[in-house]
Design an enzyme around this catalytic site. Structure first.
Site, PDB file in Angstrom:
ATOM      1  N   HIS A 145      -2.383  -0.874  -3.609  1.00 38.12           N
ATOM      2  CA  HIS A 145      -2.332  -0.040  -4.406  1.00 38.12           C
ATOM      3  C   HIS A 145      -2.743   0.717  -4.151  1.00 38.12           C
ATOM      4  CE1 HIS A 145      -6.730  -1.406  -4.998  1.00 38.12           C
ATOM      5  NE2 HIS A 145      -6.257  -1.099  -5.899  1.00 38.12           N
ATOM      6  N   ASP A 147      -4.585   3.826  -6.704  1.00 40.03           N
ATOM      7  CA  ASP A 147      -5.636   3.386  -8.159  1.00 40.03           C
ATOM      8  C   ASP A 147      -4.773   4.124  -9.441  1.00 40.03           C
ATOM      9  OD1 ASP A 147      -7.520   2.444  -6.559  1.00 40.03           O
ATOM     10  OD2 ASP A 147      -8.693   4.414  -6.136  1.00 40.03           O
ATOM     11  N   HIS A 294      -4.213   1.026  -0.695  1.00 49.22           N
ATOM     12  CA  HIS A 294      -5.430   0.238  -0.094  1.00 49.22           C
ATOM     13  C   HIS A 294      -5.478  -0.888  -1.129  1.00 49.22           C
ATOM     14  CE1 HIS A 294      -7.384   2.275  -3.360  1.00 49.22           C
ATOM     15  NE2 HIS A 294      -8.327   1.621  -3.915  1.00 49.22           N
TER      16      HIS A 294
HETATM   17  O1  LIG Z   1     -13.000  -4.176  -3.186  1.00 53.15           O
HETATM   18  C1  LIG Z   1     -12.586  -3.153  -2.136  1.00 53.15           C
HETATM   19  O2  LIG Z   1     -12.316  -3.015  -1.224  1.00 53.15           O
HETATM   20  C2  LIG Z   1     -11.239  -1.785  -2.529  1.00 53.15           C
HETATM   21  C3  LIG Z   1     -11.525  -2.366  -4.251  1.00 53.15           C
HETATM   22  C4  LIG Z   1     -11.024  -0.587  -4.946  1.00 53.15           C
HETATM   23  O3  LIG Z   1      -9.329  -0.989  -4.995  1.00 53.15           O
HETATM   24  C5  LIG Z   1     -11.419   0.276  -5.007  1.00 53.15           C
HETATM   25  O4  LIG Z   1     -12.097   0.514  -5.286  1.00 53.15           O
HETATM   26  O5  LIG Z   1     -10.680   0.909  -5.949  1.00 53.15           O
HETATM   27 FE   LIG Z   2      -8.787  -0.060  -5.787  1.00 52.12          FE
END
Ligand SMILES: O=C(O)CCC(=O)C(=O)O
Ligand SMILES: [Fe+2]
Length: 360
Positions: A145, A147, A294
């Site tokens: 995704h 954010d 990510h």
């Molecule tokens: O859990 C993760 O490594 C990524 C978490 C995530 O998507 C974020 O912090 O935006």
């Molecule tokens: Fe995220």
């Protein structure tokens, strides 16, 4: 009025009062990093080591204390993050909650997340604690995704720090939206450039039912361009992600599904456009959500991890047909690298020829 449910200093369920806190139509009033020195001399004066994860994507910087940036350095850093997609730092022990919020505010208004648990004293800090929110089937390998892309003013930058890390596992992977765009055929680029898509926060309704938590504020849906111009670099990127993008506008449902599935597929599968980061205690990653995707890797059970994130709201996403691309911007750099390598090869061949002439 119902009060917040607090566990270990984390609000895991919102009171009505907190639910009204979130005004998610807060757009950035300026583009952080735009117009910064292209060479970023002020920032690099403090850098002791630079590690580029691939030629175009992901950079780790040593020598920087994120609580000690000058105004000029923080603008240059914003520009570097927009160019490199994601920038990593180690040992940011000084970046406590207040400093974390302060760093985010340098670049724009901070977002209040509709569901993820918040720090008790600061709703702009979200706490990713695998004991409070264990990875679920909603947060597994298809959780690529960008954010909060469902917001009218989605995230420009996210600043994530891990304070507790598992003994093994728990990396995060990023994918470069600029290169994913650049890699498409000209005909498909043109087709996608005419499209918009609906991004939705409906997943949080499902998660509310699943976790029993209450959401904060209104759950927004937004329509955004499928190809987005990054306002700092002026480069085009794919802007569609499998977690929040629901529907391509103006095509049939089956066409929409085919397009969304294809885009989700290349985000997840084109390994050449990805970088993977292994967290250490007090590592920080800052990424540009306008041009990257990510996903966490939920492979760390029985260990747990605890991260703290601050999310900066950006501008209204737009597509400018005249914008450039990372590929185009890289042509000169890439040619210079090739020329340098060829010159080195020639020197080596000449030196070898001289040696053989002498020994003949
Ligand atoms: O859990 C993760 O490594 C990524 C978490 C995530 O998507 C974020 O912090 O935006
Ligand atoms: Fe995220």
């Amino acid at each position: 009025m119902a009060s917040n449910v607090v566990e270990n200093g984390i609000i895991v369920s919102a009171s009505e009062q907190d639910a009204t806190l979130a005004d998610r139509n807060t757009f950035a009033t300026r583009v952080a990093g735009k117009g910064a020195d292209p060479e970023k001399k002020a920032l690099f004066a403090s850098v002791t080591k630079r590690i580029d994860y691939t030629p175009k994507f992901g950079t780790e910087l040593h020598g920087i204390n994120l609580t000690k940036l000058t105004e000029q350095q923080s603008e240059e850093l914003a520009a570097l993050i927009a160019e490199r997609g994601v920038v990593f730092f180690r040992d940011q022990d000084d970046l406590n909650n207040d400093e974390h919020v302060k760093l985010g505010r340098r670049w724009g208004p901070l977002h209040i997340h509709p569901l993820v648990p918040h720090n008790q004293n600061n709703p702009e800090i979200i706490v990713l604690d695998s004991r409070v929110s264990p990875p679920t089937r909603f947060n597994t390998n298809d959780s690529w995704h960008s954010d909060v892309s469902f917001e009218p003013a989605p995230a420009s930058f996210s600043i994530l720090k891990f304070e507790d890390i598992p003994e093994s596992g728990g990396d995060t992977i990023w994918s470069n939206g600029y290169e994913l765009y650049d890699d498409l055929s000209p005909a498909f680029k043109t087709f996608l450039e005419g499209l918009t898509a609906i991004h939705s926060s409906d997943i949080f309704k499902t998660l509310t039912a699943f976790t029993g938590r209450k959401t904060f504020g209104k759950l927004n849906d937004s329509e955004h361009p499928v190809v987005r111009t990054n306002p700092v670099t002026g480069w085009k990127s794919i802007y569609s992600n499998p977690v929040f993008t629901r529907e391509i506008v103006g095509v049939t449902p089956s066409e929409s599904k085919a397009i969304l599935d294809y885009l989700a597929d290349i985000v997840a599968k084109k390994l050449q456009y990805q970088v993977r980061f292994s967290w250490q205690k007090n590592s920080v990653a800052i990424w540009d959500n306008r041009s990257t995707f990510h996903t966490g890797v939920p492979d760390f059970r029985p260990y747990h991890r605890r991260g703290i994130r601050v999310t900066v709201s950006g501008e209204k996403p737009y597509f400018d047909a005249n914008s450039g691309s990372q590929a185009k911007a890289w042509e000169a750099t890439s040619n210079a690298i090739i020329a340098k390598q060829e010159a080195a090869e020639r020197l080596k061949a000449e030196a070898q020829a001289n040696t053989s002439a002498k020994t003949a």
